[in-house]
Design an enzyme around this catalytic site. Structure first.
Site, short mmCIF file in Angstrom:
data_model
loop_
_atom_site.label_atom_id
_atom_site.label_comp_id
_atom_site.label_asym_id
_atom_site.label_seq_id
_atom_site.Cartn_x
_atom_site.Cartn_y
_atom_site.Cartn_z
N HIS A 1 -3.88 4.68 4.33
CA HIS A 1 -4.99 3.72 4.26
C HIS A 1 -6.16 4.32 3.49
CE1 HIS A 1 -8.07 0.86 5.32
NE2 HIS A 1 -8.77 1.81 5.90
N ARG B 1 0.86 -1.18 0.00
CA ARG B 1 0.00 0.00 0.00
C ARG B 1 0.90 1.23 0.00
NH1 ARG B 1 -2.75 0.95 5.35
NH2 ARG B 1 -1.30 2.70 5.42
N TYR C 1 2.74 5.81 11.63
CA TYR C 1 3.05 4.45 12.09
C TYR C 1 3.97 3.69 11.13
CZ TYR C 1 -0.97 3.75 8.95
OH TYR C 1 -1.81 3.78 7.87
#
Ligand SMILES: Cc1ncc(C[n+]2csc(CCOP(=O)(O)OP(=O)(O)O)c2C)c(N)n1
Ligand SMILES: Cc1ncc(C[n+]2csc(CCOP(=O)(O)OP(=O)(O)O)c2C)c(N)n1
Ligand SMILES: [Mg+2]
Ligand SMILES: [Mg+2]
Lengths: 354, 361, 354, 361
Positions: free
Chosen positions: B260, B256, B269
């Protein structure tokens, strides 16, 4: 006439539930929005009680998608703040297992719309463990879930299905409507020796700043909060809609109409005494909630009025709720959600009656 | 009554990250139109993605999940399926949906918060985008049962993320597909993250493909950024499903490259170096290099393609932004085939509310 | 005064829902208990409509643990009568998928206490598919579940949680209370183009034999059935409790008290017109259900009375429900379940009022 | 980026159906007290089972799930666990519960419809019998998390049936145990039937043990009617859990010689020949033959044991049948630690109902 309660809107404390005598000392006031108050309460309680453990999706490293669990992992370590795999049933089952062994899990379901996979554990086990073992094992867990509409989120992120949980014996269902109450009620929820579902009105997560004293004082569960006193009509609500209700109360107050505003706060079990006493005084009642009107908790309150206060009622009890349809997507959610105008109109109809 | 059962999972890759061949090309690659279609659809998908994010940033679109870097998987699904097959997608399958005939404007509408974006009437019987993780998988199995009962030779292709493999439904669907011999292909888009949770915290299984072993079905890993491998695996799995009524689980390894969704900030993160490293493996540049090497692509073609795709996307944006609002009563009108009489007063109330519908916009 | 309706207790048919013009011919009467009537309806509909498919745990070879699906596999083959692996979420998800592709799945959840794992699919998908696709795909499925107490079964086999389903927009929730209504309502549920939850009161599965004409005539959904007419008080109930209610009505009738007995039958959406008309006539109402009283469907009905019939009410609306506690195990279930005496006492209290 | 992952599942058996040795005995079998305890507890379990069915047939007990033929599994679990370990059982684990100190009378009470049968106060922190299939497994994982957080060296043993492996929770728990390195042993009592559904219709996996591969954890099959193999596998798995904080999945192959419960009639769906064949493999006779062969058992001992067990069971029946009814208010008193004031009127109402509590008996 309308009169405010004390500044931090703490109600008279229920004698059945004496305020918690926490050992924490007063540390001065913190400016908080609602979600920060939740974070503050979690920090407080994890420091005070080493059995409190946080778990859920994205709660550790990321601090929760709404940041409710921010910095807890840094403060308390990755053994007490756990990012779980993606499975709500697992989160609930883990919490039940942990709770039976003396921990106090505070689980997060990322959005209430994803709670359904967790219901088997919550309903069949969390709510029953004490009863099933005749008190040997208990389930002192908290399941936190952001709920309600109004943030323009995708499908499944905006529902209000608190009535499903409120009908389950053995669960407490608690909904704060301000930062202050979020702090005090979450402490109470964690300290409660039984399972508590803690629903967070995400639309007002950052709506209003309050000064909170991080002194570890819990607010009582099972207690309505009378936010405004008034003699003309009783307005009952909870969660994010309390904002709209407060607006309406202020507007009507300017017109000389005194609305008594009650925040139910614990929607199961409902402190009906407070509501019945209010209606005994006002003779009129409107109930407002975001959930679909039919089968919502408003129905239970109205039914109890029809049972216990029929002779007090000078007008029909009106409920303002969501439509009995699927929560619409972002473009139409404002249409779906009860507005201040809807609530005001209902009050005016009730006042005009008879 | 003793012994030992053996199982194995293999990993398929044709193109290395530089677009160089690791294995001799499979036969179907002689179809250059197909190769170019893969490329073109990946480019279109990426431009659509950029536009969607831009719309979101300017307040013209809701939360949107980018598919940056994972285009090969969904494009190959779209191209490998027959029209009469059924797609049961998750929310990063826009490219496959477009190939299956769904208009870009509908896709914008869905993520723009308009239910008409789920109508997809060009997609006849494909299921709509699915938000609750993994719930599409048992539905896909149900679709496959229906196709089997009806005696069709259609198959189902369904997808999910790596995080979704932790949810019980995933295994329930896989297990059923095995025991009922269902014509279905499960594709995991393993982009290594489920919001902020990395794959290593999702499972200890060395591969996600080995979850097939639990269901007694075939499982395979493919390099999900290698369109040749992805198409090859999906194509073969679809053939097995069609001819032998046998399910397959494909784990497509990708990454990815985006946050998100537009509501997320992955830098909170995720290590910047990790992200950077994965940019070296993304499918579009890799495939472009391969096509160059094969003499199938040049700079002029690239320029024309970019322009053409931009125009398609812009037209769709115009369509999306200019579509009339649905009437307020629409929130009730599609609930049941026959409106219960109890809902009629609510419907009437909505008619009056027409104007205030704009409040939320 | 109390008067019986016609022998087979068919109500006046709702004009909105004309009786189904099935092509099946009259084949004479069959003697059936409730669960046999369900079986009869399933046989009828599977023969009539090749898209009907049965699925669930133990439904095929075993014919269902209560024999509701007896001999269907023999009659229609193992492609249309499917024993699934043990997973309620799977059963529901499969049904949703099948329904979107033109089949009419009739799924069985073995006991309502095991439905929770199926709720994510039922609530997030079955109830929404038509709305989500703006009518392109639909979900014409039926989920059958035996429910309620009184058969001395183990834990989790005796709950009544219909209120959870009744609050979900997009679902119909139907509960028969006799063999005749089971037959006619199940046919209607299967023919309905949208998802229907069909809850079967297992306590009366074999309580009473009725003569049923297997003519494929459906009964209307969304319609209450007035089982007894009377002017003195309205008694509203559904499911197995209709037996106790009928007893009470007969007892009171002997004392010259005319109770109007309404079987709600479709508990969502509720045909409130019938109830409101009745209460307009009688001025008094008692509602009885097995589910915990608080948050049950009785509350919704009472709330609507408080809203729409306040001036008609001559006495408080009383609800007789289960206790707000976990359904007890076999030894105490009779204590938990509302009894005829409880219902009678509530009626007498309401009649004595004012 | 290519290759192949290998996995395998082995099957462990020491005693063949005639009680003859297939493999050299493991060392722990020199503990003859343990061997005899296995045998004695199996016999007690079977007699208890017969009595429970008799009570049910005479209307003195509710629906009861027999463990006929599957005694070895639960007995070995009970004996292999340390007192401070935690058992998270399913509903065919009466033998283990008895070994862990739960009185037979409590077990009768539970199945007799009396909640006090779930109090199990001698079992300190074991979880009670679990009826909703597979839900105990994620709870067991939660218990293991708690033990780990508290730094104990206790482990969790949890069980389920073969049917339960189809439900999503099963996989969710297994997966978590792997990724969080939990001290837990999962034991599947594979009795080949889930009510009327045979294993072949539950899954196409050749073994249930291979479901462990999906979670990246250790899985093993054992002959569940061979107490040596069962004890050996469970003992080793418990040691791994305790020392290495590693989970194991054990599939114990057995057979349900009874109906599913007293409410079931297996002859409706199960071949009489199949049943007959499996009687040849049941654990008690097999183990008795083995003990005979080892010179550890004789007819006199057998007779004494039978008498002793019958007496234990009869005493428990007397206790069960003579226990006072719980007061009516008990249905509310254990719901919360602090009764909400709203429930007080209901509690008062119940006090009046004391007598009618008998209506349901
Ligand atoms: C049942 C459920 N739980 C939680 C969420 C919130 N959520 C949305 S996407 C996501 C992560 C999904 O990760 P993955 O399956 O890997 O798919 P990806 O987004 O990476 O493609 C989560 C937790 C959801 N949509 N559904
Ligand atoms: C969630 C759930 N669904 C259905 C049931 C009903 N039920 C009880 S036992 C059983 C079969 C269980 O089979 P298996 O797991 O193999 O265990 P066994 O009874 O054979 O030991 C079923 C379907 C249940 N108890 N829980
Ligand atoms: Mg992912
Ligand atoms: Mg079994």
């Amino acid at each position: 006439m309308t009169s405010n309660l004390s500044a931090n809107d703490t109600p008279k404390v229920d004698p059945l539930k004496p305020a918690d005598s926490s050992t924490a000392t007063r540390e001065g006031m913190t400016k908080c929005v609602l979600v920060e108050a939740i974070n503050l309460a979690l920090h407080h309680e994890m420091a005070r009680d080493p059995t409190v453990v946080i778990l859920g999706e994205d709660v550790a490293t990321n601090g929760g998608v709404f940041r409710a669990t921010l910095d807890l992992k840094q403060a308390f370590g990755s053994e007490r703040v756990l990012d779980t795999p993606l499975a709500e049933g697992l989160i609930a089952g883990l919490s039940v297992g942990m709770a039976t062994q003396g921990l106090k899990p505070v689980a997060e379901i990322q959005f209430m719309g994803f709670m359904f996979a967790a219901l088997e554990q919550i309903i069949c086990h969390a709510a029953r463990m004490r009863n099933r073992t005749r008190g040997r094992l208990t389930c002192p867990l908290v399941v936190r879930m952001p709920f309600g509409g109004g943030i323009h989120a995708p499908e499944h992120h905006s529902e209000s299905t608190e009535a499903l949980l409120a009908h389950i014996p053995g669960l407490r269902v608690v909904i704060p409507s301000s930062a202050t109450r979020a702090y005090g009620l979450l402490l109470a929820a964690i300290r409660d020796p039984d399972p508590v579902i803690f629903l967070e009105p995400k639309r007002i997560y950052r709506a209003q700043t309050q000064h909170i004293c991080d002194d570890g004082q819990a607010l009582p569960l099972d207690t309505c909060f009378t936010l405004r006193e008034g003699e003309d009509i009783t307005l009952v609500s909870w969660g994010a809609l309390i904002s709209e209700c407060t607006q309406v109360v202020d507007q009507l107050s300017a017109q000389g109409i005194a609305v008594e505003l009650i925040d139910v706060a614990t929607v199961s079990p409902i402190d009906m005494n407070t509501i019945l006493q209010s209606v005994a005084k006002t003779g009129r009642c409107v109930i407002a909630h975001e959930a679909p009107k039919t089968g919502g908790i408003g129905g239970e309150i109205a039914a109890q009025l029809a049972e216990y206060a029929l002779l007090d009622l000078e007008a029909p009890v009106l409920r303002v709720g969501g439509y009995d349809t699927v929560m619409p997507y972002a473009k139409k959610e404002a249409l779906y959600l009860p507005s201040a105008a809807d609530i005001k109109a209902a009050i005016e109809r009730v006042l005009a009656f008879g | 009554m003793r012994g030992r059962q053996q199982f194995s999972i293999r990993l398929l890759q044709y193109l290395d990250p530089q677009g160089k061949l690791d294995l001799p090309l499979p036969e179907w690659t002689s179809n250059t139109i197909l190769l170019l279609a893969i490329y073109e659809n990946m480019v279109l998908a990426r431009l659509l993605d950029q536009k969607a994010i831009a719309l979101q940033r300017t307040g013209q679109m809701g939360t949107y999940p980018s598919i940056l870097g994972q285009e090969a998987i969904s494009v190959c699904i779209g191209l490998a399926m027959a029209k009469h097959d059924v797609l049961v997608p998750y929310y990063r399958d826009t490219p496959a949906q477009i190939i299956r005939g769904i208009s870009l404007a509908e896709i914008f509408m869905y993520w723009g918060g308009d239910e008409r974006g789920g109508n997809l009437n060009t997609a006849s019987r494909d299921l709509p985008t699915c938000v609750p993780i993994a719930t599409q998988l048992t539905q896909a199995a149900g679709v496959a049962v229906a196709l089997k009962i009806k005696g069709e030779d259609s198959v189902v292709v369904t997808t999910c993320g790596d995080g979704a493999t932790s949810k019980g439904d995933f295994m329930e669907a896989l297990n059923l597909a095995g025991v009922w011999d269902l014509p279905i292909v499960f594709v995991i888009n393993n982009n290594r993250w489920a919001i902020s949770v990395p794959l290593e915290q999702q499972t200890r299984a060395a591969t996600l493909a080995q979850k097939a072993i639990a269901a007694g079905i075939e499982g395979i890993q493919v390099d999900g950024n290698d369109p040749i491998a992805v198409y090859d695996a999906i194509h073969q799995a679809i053939e097995r499903a069609r001819k032998d009524k046998q399910p397959t689980l494909i784990e497509a390894l990708s990454y990815r490259l985006s946050d998100h969704t537009t509501a997320d900030d992955a830098s909170r993160y995720r290590d910047a170096d990790e992200l950077k490293a994965h940019w070296q493996e993304e499918p579009i540049l890799r495939f472009q290099q391969f096509l160059h090497q094969q003499g199938l692509w040049n700079a002029g073609q690239e320029k024309a393609l970019q322009q053409q795709c931009l125009q398609v996307v812009d037209t769709a944006v115009d369509e999306y932004l200019s579509v009339d609002a649905e009437p307020a009563t629409a929130i009730i009108d599609y609930l049941h085939a026959f409106l219960p009489y109890t809902l009629e007063p609510q419907r009437v109330g909505l008619q009056g509310k027409e104007a205030s519908a704009l409040r939320g916009d």
